[in-house]
Motif scaffolding. Structure first.
Motif, PDB file in Angstrom:
ATOM      1  N   UNK A 241       0.857  -1.188   0.000  1.00  0.00           N
ATOM      2  CA  UNK A 241       0.000   0.000   0.000  1.00  0.00           C
ATOM      3  C   UNK A 241       0.891   1.234   0.000  1.00  0.00           C
ATOM      4  N   UNK A 242       0.663   2.111  -0.966  1.00  0.00           N
ATOM      5  CA  UNK A 242       1.527   3.289  -1.130  1.00  0.00           C
ATOM      6  C   UNK A 242       0.717   4.549  -0.818  1.00  0.00           C
ATOM      7  N   UNK A 243       1.300   5.425   0.002  1.00  0.00           N
ATOM      8  CA  UNK A 243       0.627   6.642   0.448  1.00  0.00           C
ATOM      9  C   UNK A 243       1.259   7.851  -0.232  1.00  0.00           C
ATOM     10  N   UNK A 244       0.437   8.641  -0.914  1.00  0.00           N
ATOM     11  CA  UNK A 244       0.937   9.839  -1.607  1.00  0.00           C
ATOM     12  C   UNK A 244       0.125  11.055  -1.144  1.00  0.00           C
ATOM     13  N   UNK A 245       0.513  12.239  -1.610  1.00  0.00           N
ATOM     14  CA  UNK A 245      -0.223  13.446  -1.212  1.00  0.00           C
ATOM     15  C   UNK A 245      -1.617  13.468  -1.827  1.00  0.00           C
ATOM     16  N   UNK A 246      -1.872  12.550  -2.792  1.00  0.00           N
ATOM     17  CA  UNK A 246      -3.206  12.538  -3.427  1.00  0.00           C
ATOM     18  C   UNK A 246      -4.100  11.409  -2.915  1.00  0.00           C
ATOM     19  N   UNK A 247      -3.533  10.512  -2.096  1.00  0.00           N
ATOM     20  CA  UNK A 247      -4.358   9.430  -1.564  1.00  0.00           C
ATOM     21  C   UNK A 247      -3.596   8.119  -1.451  1.00  0.00           C
ATOM     22  N   UNK A 248      -4.345   7.020  -1.567  1.00  0.00           N
ATOM     23  CA  UNK A 248      -3.771   5.697  -1.290  1.00  0.00           C
ATOM     24  C   UNK A 248      -3.847   4.819  -2.542  1.00  0.00           C
ATOM     25  N   UNK A 249      -2.725   4.164  -2.856  1.00  0.00           N
ATOM     26  CA  UNK A 249      -2.670   3.224  -3.992  1.00  0.00           C
ATOM     27  C   UNK A 249      -2.309   1.865  -3.411  1.00  0.00           C
ATOM     28  N   UNK A 250      -3.236   0.930  -3.519  1.00  0.00           N
ATOM     29  CA  UNK A 250      -3.070  -0.354  -2.840  1.00  0.00           C
ATOM     30  C   UNK A 250      -2.951  -1.470  -3.880  1.00  0.00           C
ATOM     31  N   UNK A 251      -1.745  -2.092  -3.946  1.00  0.00           N
ATOM     32  CA  UNK A 251      -1.530  -3.171  -4.919  1.00  0.00           C
ATOM     33  C   UNK A 251      -1.755  -4.504  -4.224  1.00  0.00           C
ATOM     34  N   UNK A 252      -2.710  -5.250  -4.718  1.00  0.00           N
ATOM     35  CA  UNK A 252      -2.974  -6.591  -4.183  1.00  0.00           C
ATOM     36  C   UNK A 252      -2.674  -7.601  -5.290  1.00  0.00           C
ATOM     37  N   UNK A 253      -2.553  -8.897  -4.949  1.00  0.00           N
ATOM     38  CA  UNK A 253      -2.172  -9.861  -5.987  1.00  0.00           C
ATOM     39  C   UNK A 253      -3.093  -9.855  -7.212  1.00  0.00           C
ATOM     40  N   UNK A 254      -4.385  -9.582  -7.021  1.00  0.00           N
ATOM     41  CA  UNK A 254      -5.318  -9.684  -8.149  1.00  0.00           C
ATOM     42  C   UNK A 254      -5.910  -8.351  -8.581  1.00  0.00           C
ATOM     43  N   UNK A 255      -5.561  -7.260  -7.872  1.00  0.00           N
ATOM     44  CA  UNK A 255      -6.179  -5.982  -8.244  1.00  0.00           C
ATOM     45  C   UNK A 255      -5.438  -4.782  -7.679  1.00  0.00           C
ATOM     46  N   UNK A 256      -5.856  -3.590  -8.176  1.00  0.00           N
ATOM     47  CA  UNK A 256      -5.348  -2.318  -7.665  1.00  0.00           C
ATOM     48  C   UNK A 256      -6.545  -1.574  -7.075  1.00  0.00           C
ATOM     49  N   UNK A 257      -6.378  -1.024  -5.877  1.00  0.00           N
ATOM     50  CA  UNK A 257      -7.450  -0.219  -5.294  1.00  0.00           C
ATOM     51  C   UNK A 257      -6.901   1.189  -5.074  1.00  0.00           C
ATOM     52  N   UNK A 258      -7.566   2.167  -5.635  1.00  0.00           N
ATOM     53  CA  UNK A 258      -7.105   3.555  -5.514  1.00  0.00           C
ATOM     54  C   UNK A 258      -8.147   4.341  -4.731  1.00  0.00           C
ATOM     55  N   UNK A 259      -7.688   5.009  -3.665  1.00  0.00           N
ATOM     56  CA  UNK A 259      -8.590   5.875  -2.889  1.00  0.00           C
ATOM     57  C   UNK A 259      -8.070   7.295  -3.011  1.00  0.00           C
ATOM     58  N   UNK A 260      -8.741   8.098  -3.839  1.00  0.00           N
ATOM     59  CA  UNK A 260      -8.329   9.487  -4.064  1.00  0.00           C
ATOM     60  C   UNK A 260      -9.551  10.361  -4.235  1.00  0.00           C
ATOM     61  N   UNK A 261      -9.484  11.605  -3.769  1.00  0.00           N
ATOM     62  CA  UNK A 261     -10.565  12.598  -3.918  1.00  0.00           C
ATOM     63  C   UNK A 261     -11.915  12.024  -3.476  1.00  0.00           C
ATOM     64  N   UNK A 262     -11.913  11.279  -2.380  1.00  0.00           N
ATOM     65  CA  UNK A 262     -13.167  10.746  -1.837  1.00  0.00           C
ATOM     66  C   UNK A 262     -13.767   9.606  -2.644  1.00  0.00           C
ATOM     67  N   UNK A 263     -13.014   9.128  -3.658  1.00  0.00           N
ATOM     68  CA  UNK A 263     -13.554   8.044  -4.504  1.00  0.00           C
ATOM     69  C   UNK A 263     -12.703   6.791  -4.394  1.00  0.00           C
TER      70      UNK A 263
END
Ligand SMILES: NC(=O)c1ccc[n+]([C@@H]2O[C@H](COP(=O)([O-])OP(=O)(O)OC[C@H]3O[C@@H](n4cnc5c(N)ncnc54)[C@H](O)[C@@H]3O)[C@@H](O)[C@H]2O)c1
Length: 324
Positions: A241-263
């Motif tokens: 899971x990577x934390x940036x000034x724009x939100x969270x980028x989460x790399x999992x074995x089968x998918x990517x989950x991005x949490x940015x701008x409330x979405x």
């Protein structure tokens, strides 16, 4: 004439690669080498063109493969790679490169001298999730990352022995360390704490730690922690899971989950990363263009430098500079 591939090792992962290769046009699985003739004879079943060997040298002499896949446990590396280097045969090697740094460093010297094409089995780099994350990170400021491999203990006998596998951080969690290096850059220093909590009392002959956590300082100034356990009854979280000034980028074995701008956006991997990894290597062999290979032997040695530093830090109780 089809490319001839020799496979060393007759376990689970040799078959994963052999199945991919045998479905490619212009590629033939030419041989399997096992620790016994019986195991090799069992492995070749289902691959019409493949011959069984219990000796790598004999396989190389008789089959004259265009390339070799090395799918053996961590403790079994060294002699095989040396023979391939001496003969100038390109190879794809499964991670990790060994149980410690000494052998891989020696092999790397030969690989560079011979100018050999190599690929290391860090398949996470070939996932859609990692590729999309790399693209997104170009326009974000990375602060930190949390990596984890929280699971159960693989049941192959060598895995539970420190001298067989190198331990979970070196054998398995290496995927997360490699992904961290690939996406966030080089690691300068590691401080780790590992412990034996439960598995020694549950299984016989367990010498690997069953919990561990490492704090990593990156050259960029970012920081990370990577934790692992193999004491769970079944697999739990694996990812980075990577934390940036724009939100969270989460790399999992089968998918990517991005949490940015409330979405929250979820992107599932569409392509098979193992197929991509194999295609890149085979393309390299055919054309000499190795640009599609995302992890080479040389790069994998750098990942091993980090996992080795973590083990040395856990053993000594002090932070360890990577590569020293
Ligand atoms: N990239 C991935 O996702 C992934 C997944 C699974 C395994 N792997 C890696 O692949 C490697 C093999 O794992 P596995 O699950 O297939 O293990 P396994 O125990 O099922 O198979 C290993 C095989 O190697 C053979 N072997 C041992 N020493 C040998 C030697 N000197 N010469 C020839 N054969 C020898 C063993 O007899 C066995 O058949 C490990 O390093 C593991 O980490 C990678």
């Amino acid at each position: 004439m089809a490319l001839q591939i020799g496979i060393i090792g007759t376990g689970w992962f040799s078959k994963v690669h052999a199945d991919i290769l045998s479905n490619m046009d212009g590629v033939q699985v030419a041989a399997f080498v096992g620790t016994s003739q019986e195991k090799a004879a069992r492995a070749v079943q289902g691959y019409a063109s493949a011959k069984a060997y219990s000796n790598t040298e004999q396989m190389l002499d008789e089959t004259k493969p265009d390339a070799v896949y090395i799918c053996v446990p961590p403790f079994a590396h060294g002699e095989i790679e040396s023979q391939l280097v001496q003969r100038g045969i390109p190879f794809l090697v499964e991670k990790p490169l060994g149980t410690n740094l000494a052998t891989p460093r020696q092999i790397l010297h030969g690989v560079k001298k011979a100018g050999l094409m190599t690929s290391a089995g860090y398949h996470f780099r070939y996932t859609d999730a990692a590729m999309k994350a790399a693209e997104m990170l170009e326009s974000r400021k990375i602060g930190m990352a949390l990596g984890y491999w929280m699971g159960d203990m693989p049941q192959v006998y060598w895995w539970r022995q420190q001298e067989g596998s190198g331990g979970q951080f070196i054998e398995q969690t290496t995927h997360m360390v490699d992904l961290l290096r690939c996406l966030l850059g080089e690691v300068d220093e590691v401080y780790a704490a590992f412990a034996h909590r439960a598995m020694k009392d549950i299984h016989e002959g367990v010498t690997v730690h069953d919990v561990g956590t490492a704090t990593l300082k990156l050259r960029s100034g970012a920081v990370a922690t990577i934790s692992n356990t193999c004491m769970l009854p079944e697999s739990d979280k694996v990812g980075l899971t990577i934390y940036t000034e724009q939100g969270v980028i989460d790399i999992q074995p089968d998918k990517l989950i991005v949490k940015e701008k409330g979405r929250l956006t979820e992107i599932r991997n569409a392509a098979n990363p193992y197929l991509r990894e194999n295609e890149a290597f085979i393309h390299g062999l055919r054309t000499g263009d190795a640009s599609g290979i995302l992890s080479t032997y040389e790069d994998a040695v750098k990942t091993m430098e980090v996992t080795d530093a973590a083990l040395r830090s856990a053993e000594s109780g002090v932070p360890v500079k990577v590569g020293e």
